[in-house]
Write a protein that holds these residues in place. Structure first.
Motif, PDB file in Angstrom:
ATOM      1  N   LEU A 173       0.618  -1.175   0.016  1.00  0.00           N
ATOM      2  CA  LEU A 173      -0.068  -0.120   0.061  1.00  0.00           C
ATOM      3  C   LEU A 173       0.812   1.061  -0.083  1.00  0.00           C
ATOM      4  O   LEU A 173       2.032   1.365   0.657  1.00  0.00           O
ATOM      5  N   ARG A 174       0.437   2.289  -0.836  1.00  0.00           N
ATOM      6  CA  ARG A 174       1.262   3.454  -0.780  1.00  0.00           C
ATOM      7  C   ARG A 174       0.377   4.856  -0.570  1.00  0.00           C
ATOM      8  O   ARG A 174      -0.304   5.296  -1.604  1.00  0.00           O
ATOM      9  N   PRO A 175       0.298   5.277   0.829  1.00  0.00           N
ATOM     10  CA  PRO A 175      -0.455   6.498   0.852  1.00  0.00           C
ATOM     11  C   PRO A 175       0.001   7.694  -0.018  1.00  0.00           C
ATOM     12  O   PRO A 175       1.168   8.035  -0.167  1.00  0.00           O
ATOM     13  N   GLU A 176      -0.721   8.391  -0.574  1.00  0.00           N
ATOM     14  CA  GLU A 176      -0.336   9.582  -1.328  1.00  0.00           C
ATOM     15  C   GLU A 176       0.341  10.647  -0.473  1.00  0.00           C
ATOM     16  O   GLU A 176       1.380  11.214  -1.081  1.00  0.00           O
ATOM     17  N   ASP A 177      -0.219  10.789   0.685  1.00  0.00           N
ATOM     18  CA  ASP A 177       0.547  11.804   1.559  1.00  0.00           C
ATOM     19  C   ASP A 177       0.749  10.995   2.887  1.00  0.00           C
ATOM     20  O   ASP A 177      -0.394  11.092   3.789  1.00  0.00           O
ATOM     21  N   PRO A 178       1.846  10.603   3.241  1.00  0.00           N
ATOM     22  CA  PRO A 178       1.954   9.831   4.339  1.00  0.00           C
ATOM     23  C   PRO A 178       1.814  10.308   5.623  1.00  0.00           C
ATOM     24  O   PRO A 178       1.274   9.701   6.522  1.00  0.00           O
ATOM     25  N   LEU A 179       2.212  11.840   5.649  1.00  0.00           N
ATOM     26  CA  LEU A 179       2.037  12.571   6.798  1.00  0.00           C
ATOM     27  C   LEU A 179       0.275  12.536   7.189  1.00  0.00           C
ATOM     28  O   LEU A 179      -0.083  12.374   8.667  1.00  0.00           O
ATOM     29  N   LYS A 180      -0.329  12.812   6.121  1.00  0.00           N
ATOM     30  CA  LYS A 180      -1.709  12.929   6.460  1.00  0.00           C
ATOM     31  C   LYS A 180      -2.319  11.620   6.751  1.00  0.00           C
ATOM     32  O   LYS A 180      -3.400  11.508   7.525  1.00  0.00           O
ATOM     33  N   ALA A 181      -1.708  10.592   6.125  1.00  0.00           N
ATOM     34  CA  ALA A 181      -2.216   9.183   6.303  1.00  0.00           C
ATOM     35  C   ALA A 181      -2.480   8.824   7.662  1.00  0.00           C
ATOM     36  O   ALA A 181      -3.046   8.300   8.364  1.00  0.00           O
ATOM     37  N   ILE A 182      -0.970   9.096   8.451  1.00  0.00           N
ATOM     38  CA  ILE A 182      -0.666   8.953   9.769  1.00  0.00           C
ATOM     39  C   ILE A 182      -1.659   9.803  10.685  1.00  0.00           C
ATOM     40  O   ILE A 182      -2.272   9.233  11.811  1.00  0.00           O
ATOM     41  N   LEU A 183      -1.843  10.806  10.463  1.00  0.00           N
ATOM     42  CA  LEU A 183      -2.843  11.639  11.329  1.00  0.00           C
ATOM     43  C   LEU A 183      -4.067  11.129  11.137  1.00  0.00           C
ATOM     44  O   LEU A 183      -4.930  11.319  12.008  1.00  0.00           O
ATOM     45  N   GLU A 184      -4.758  10.915   9.905  1.00  0.00           N
ATOM     46  CA  GLU A 184      -6.081  10.088   9.710  1.00  0.00           C
ATOM     47  C   GLU A 184      -6.142   8.885  10.573  1.00  0.00           C
ATOM     48  O   GLU A 184      -7.367   8.659  11.167  1.00  0.00           O
ATOM     49  N   GLU A 185      -5.007   8.047  10.621  1.00  0.00           N
ATOM     50  CA  GLU A 185      -5.075   6.869  11.286  1.00  0.00           C
ATOM     51  C   GLU A 185      -5.426   7.416  12.699  1.00  0.00           C
ATOM     52  O   GLU A 185      -5.873   6.792  13.651  1.00  0.00           O
ATOM     53  N   CYS A 186      -4.351   8.386  13.304  1.00  0.00           N
ATOM     54  CA  CYS A 186      -4.589   8.855  14.597  1.00  0.00           C
ATOM     55  C   CYS A 186      -5.812   9.284  14.933  1.00  0.00           C
ATOM     56  O   CYS A 186      -6.459   8.995  15.962  1.00  0.00           O
ATOM     57  N   GLU A 187      -6.866   9.833  14.192  1.00  0.00           N
ATOM     58  CA  GLU A 187      -8.296  10.164  14.372  1.00  0.00           C
ATOM     59  C   GLU A 187      -8.970   9.198  14.552  1.00  0.00           C
ATOM     60  O   GLU A 187     -10.013   9.007  15.317  1.00  0.00           O
ATOM     61  N   SER A 188      -8.812   8.036  13.732  1.00  0.00           N
ATOM     62  CA  SER A 188      -9.718   6.877  13.692  1.00  0.00           C
ATOM     63  C   SER A 188      -9.468   6.272  15.160  1.00  0.00           C
ATOM     64  O   SER A 188     -10.320   5.746  15.796  1.00  0.00           O
ATOM     65  N   MET A 189      -7.994   6.167  15.557  1.00  0.00           N
ATOM     66  CA  MET A 189      -7.839   5.337  16.791  1.00  0.00           C
ATOM     67  C   MET A 189      -8.224   6.245  18.089  1.00  0.00           C
ATOM     68  O   MET A 189      -8.872   5.715  18.797  1.00  0.00           O
ATOM     69  N   VAL A 190      -8.125   7.762  18.059  1.00  0.00           N
ATOM     70  CA  VAL A 190      -8.492   8.440  19.204  1.00  0.00           C
ATOM     71  C   VAL A 190      -9.872   8.427  19.242  1.00  0.00           C
ATOM     72  O   VAL A 190     -10.575   8.880  20.568  1.00  0.00           O
ATOM     73  N   LYS A 191     -10.813   8.336  18.245  1.00  0.00           N
ATOM     74  CA  LYS A 191     -12.168   8.212  18.496  1.00  0.00           C
ATOM     75  C   LYS A 191     -12.669   7.155  19.170  1.00  0.00           C
ATOM     76  O   LYS A 191     -13.751   7.545  19.958  1.00  0.00           O
ATOM     77  N   VAL A 192     -11.862   6.071  19.283  1.00  0.00           N
ATOM     78  CA  VAL A 192     -12.339   5.140  20.291  1.00  0.00           C
ATOM     79  C   VAL A 192     -12.353   5.504  21.758  1.00  0.00           C
ATOM     80  O   VAL A 192     -13.541   5.168  22.424  1.00  0.00           O
ATOM     81  N   TYR A 193     -11.238   6.378  22.019  1.00  0.00           N
ATOM     82  CA  TYR A 193     -11.260   6.923  23.451  1.00  0.00           C
ATOM     83  C   TYR A 193     -12.223   7.985  23.602  1.00  0.00           C
ATOM     84  O   TYR A 193     -12.979   8.005  24.660  1.00  0.00           O
ATOM     85  N   LEU A 194     -12.341   9.087  22.571  1.00  0.00           N
ATOM     86  CA  LEU A 194     -13.247  10.050  22.740  1.00  0.00           C
ATOM     87  C   LEU A 194     -14.543   9.656  22.659  1.00  0.00           C
ATOM     88  O   LEU A 194     -15.454  10.249  23.508  1.00  0.00           O
ATOM     89  N   ASP A 195     -14.989   8.788  22.247  1.00  0.00           N
ATOM     90  CA  ASP A 195     -16.549   8.071  21.914  1.00  0.00           C
ATOM     91  C   ASP A 195     -16.821   7.105  23.176  1.00  0.00           C
ATOM     92  O   ASP A 195     -17.826   6.814  23.639  1.00  0.00           O
ATOM     93  N   SER A 196     -15.725   7.006  24.043  1.00  0.00           N
ATOM     94  CA  SER A 196     -15.951   5.987  25.338  1.00  0.00           C
ATOM     95  C   SER A 196     -16.332   6.568  26.271  1.00  0.00           C
ATOM     96  O   SER A 196     -15.676   7.560  26.696  1.00  0.00           O
ATOM     97  N   ASP A 197     -17.308   5.902  27.374  1.00  0.00           N
ATOM     98  CA  ASP A 197     -17.780   6.537  28.589  1.00  0.00           C
ATOM     99  C   ASP A 197     -16.533   6.279  29.563  1.00  0.00           C
ATOM    100  O   ASP A 197     -16.571   6.963  30.543  1.00  0.00           O
ATOM    101  N   LEU A 198     -15.625   5.434  29.356  1.00  0.00           N
ATOM    102  CA  LEU A 198     -14.448   5.115  30.168  1.00  0.00           C
ATOM    103  C   LEU A 198     -13.332   6.204  29.899  1.00  0.00           C
ATOM    104  O   LEU A 198     -12.829   6.349  31.178  1.00  0.00           O
ATOM    105  N   GLY A 199     -13.398   6.879  29.036  1.00  0.00           N
ATOM    106  CA  GLY A 199     -12.298   7.938  28.869  1.00  0.00           C
ATOM    107  C   GLY A 199     -12.656   9.135  29.937  1.00  0.00           C
ATOM    108  O   GLY A 199     -13.656   9.548  30.101  1.00  0.00           O
ATOM    109  N   GLN A 200     -11.335   9.869  30.291  1.00  0.00           N
ATOM    110  CA  GLN A 200     -11.404  10.896  31.230  1.00  0.00           C
ATOM    111  C   GLN A 200     -11.830  12.103  30.486  1.00  0.00           C
ATOM    112  O   GLN A 200     -11.153  12.168  29.370  1.00  0.00           O
ATOM    113  N   GLU A 201     -12.417  12.915  30.795  1.00  0.00           N
ATOM    114  CA  GLU A 201     -12.895  14.475  29.936  1.00  0.00           C
ATOM    115  C   GLU A 201     -11.486  15.149  29.762  1.00  0.00           C
ATOM    116  O   GLU A 201     -11.317  15.506  28.597  1.00  0.00           O
TER     117      GLU A 201
END
Length: 335
Positions: free
Chosen positions: A141-169
């Motif tokens: 696989l070859r992301p067109e914009d690697p830095l942007k791809a990493i940040l998009e991956e970060c957004e996907s992962m952090v969403k799990v925490y942000l959407d969880s009732d277990l996460g601290q505000e």
């Protein structure tokens, strides 16, 4: 025990034994070798050749691939000529006989990398891997914009925490703020890249095997390879979120520079290196965000039963989400 029973049944399967030229009757012993977050590894000795082999059981895909284990196998075949990766001998991603992908590869001797004494050895290893030419029709696989791809991956992962009732505000606000800083850094980058190759993207110390007696170093975990620029790998290798993962090491600037000097020397003109040093330092803070947001996601996952549970990982998650550690990462993002 449930997985071991499934493995016992699988290794007695005719097509598996025929492919590896194993005797009809199972006499080899499969012993646990170690596990990550998405794979379990077992070692065994081939009863005919006497060679030690590794059976890898894939339990998930960080890349969301339908056939994760085939992707790893194809990557190992691509890199076989580097002499720095295990040779693959068998792959089954059909999941018909077993509910997990199976890969059998060469067992390589060695111990995990020592950052204080073996940086130059790791640099030579990466230089040889990055020098392998990738064909036009690569499976990678070859992301067109690697830095942007990493940040998009970060957004996907952090969403799990942000959407969880277990996460601290307060932590949710902190993570959101850090990601915003990351996007600001991305906007400042010119997006230029040069030479591209097969990169590993997960370069923590335990994925390297350093063999003191042979004076060699290999890279064994190829779960998330991409077709990208060497600077992405170098930035990941040097990032504090990488070095601190299985150790207590955070590299000093001098050590980073010495590593890069060793790498450039080991490349020895095999590919164009213009801009790699500067791009490496652009990847480091974004790579740190990837590590922190993965930890936030994994922390939520670890609150519930999961197939692979590593006590050491769970302990480390708390250290990464500690305010003092996050302060260090935020400082990098603001530079």
């Amino acid at each position: 025990m449930e997985m071991m029973e499934a493995i016992k049944e699988y290794v007695a399967w005719g097509p598996y034994r025929e492919a590896l030229k194993l005797p009809e009757r199972v006499t080899e012993q499969y012993e646990p070798l170690g596990q990550g977050e998405y794979n379990r590894n077992f070692q065994f000795v081939h009863p005919v050749t006497g060679k030690r082999l590794v059976l890898r059981v894939n339990c998930g895909s960080q890349m969301h691939l339908e056939n994760q284990i085939q992707y790893e196998y194809d990557t190992l075949k691509l890199l076989e000529g580097s002499g720095r990766t295990p040779r693959p001998f068998y792959v089954d991603g059909s999941m018909k006989k077993m509910a997990h992908g199976i890969l059998v590869m060469e067992f390589l001797p060695g111990c995990e990398l020592d950052y204080r004494s073996e940086l130059s050895r790791a640099a030579s290893c990466l230089a040889d891997i990055h020098s392998v030419r990738v064909g036009e029709h690569t499976h990678l696989l070859r992301p067109e914009d690697p830095l942007k791809a990493i940040l998009e991956e970060c957004e996907s992962m952090v969403k799990v925490y942000l959407d969880s009732d277990l996460g601290q505000e307060q932590m949710k606000k902190r993570l959101r703020s850090m990601l915003d800083l990351g996007w600001d850094r991305w906007k400042e980058c010119d997006g230029k890249s040069g030479y591209e190759c097969c990169i590993n993207t997960e370069l923590n110390s335990t994925n390297f095997l350093s063999d003191e007696s042979a004076g060699s170093c290999c890279l064994v975990d190829w779960e998330k390879p991409l077709y990208g620029e060497p600077a992405q790998d170098l930035g990941h290798f040097l990032a504090p979120t990488t070095t601190f993962w299985k150790t207590d090491v955070i590299l000093e600037q001098k050590e980073m520079e010495e590593f890069l000097d060793s790498y450039f020397q080991a490349v020895d003109g095999r590919f164009e290196m213009e801009g790699i040093r500067e791009r490496t330092y652009a990847y480091i803070p974004i790579t740190c965000l990837r590590g922190v947001t993965w930890c936030a996601m994994a922390w939520v996952e670890y609150q519930n039963p999961r197939l692979l549970y590593n006590p050491s990982t769970y302990k480390k998650l708390g250290e990464y989400l500690n305010e003092k550690f996050l302060d260090k990462i935020e400082e990098l993002l603001r530079k």
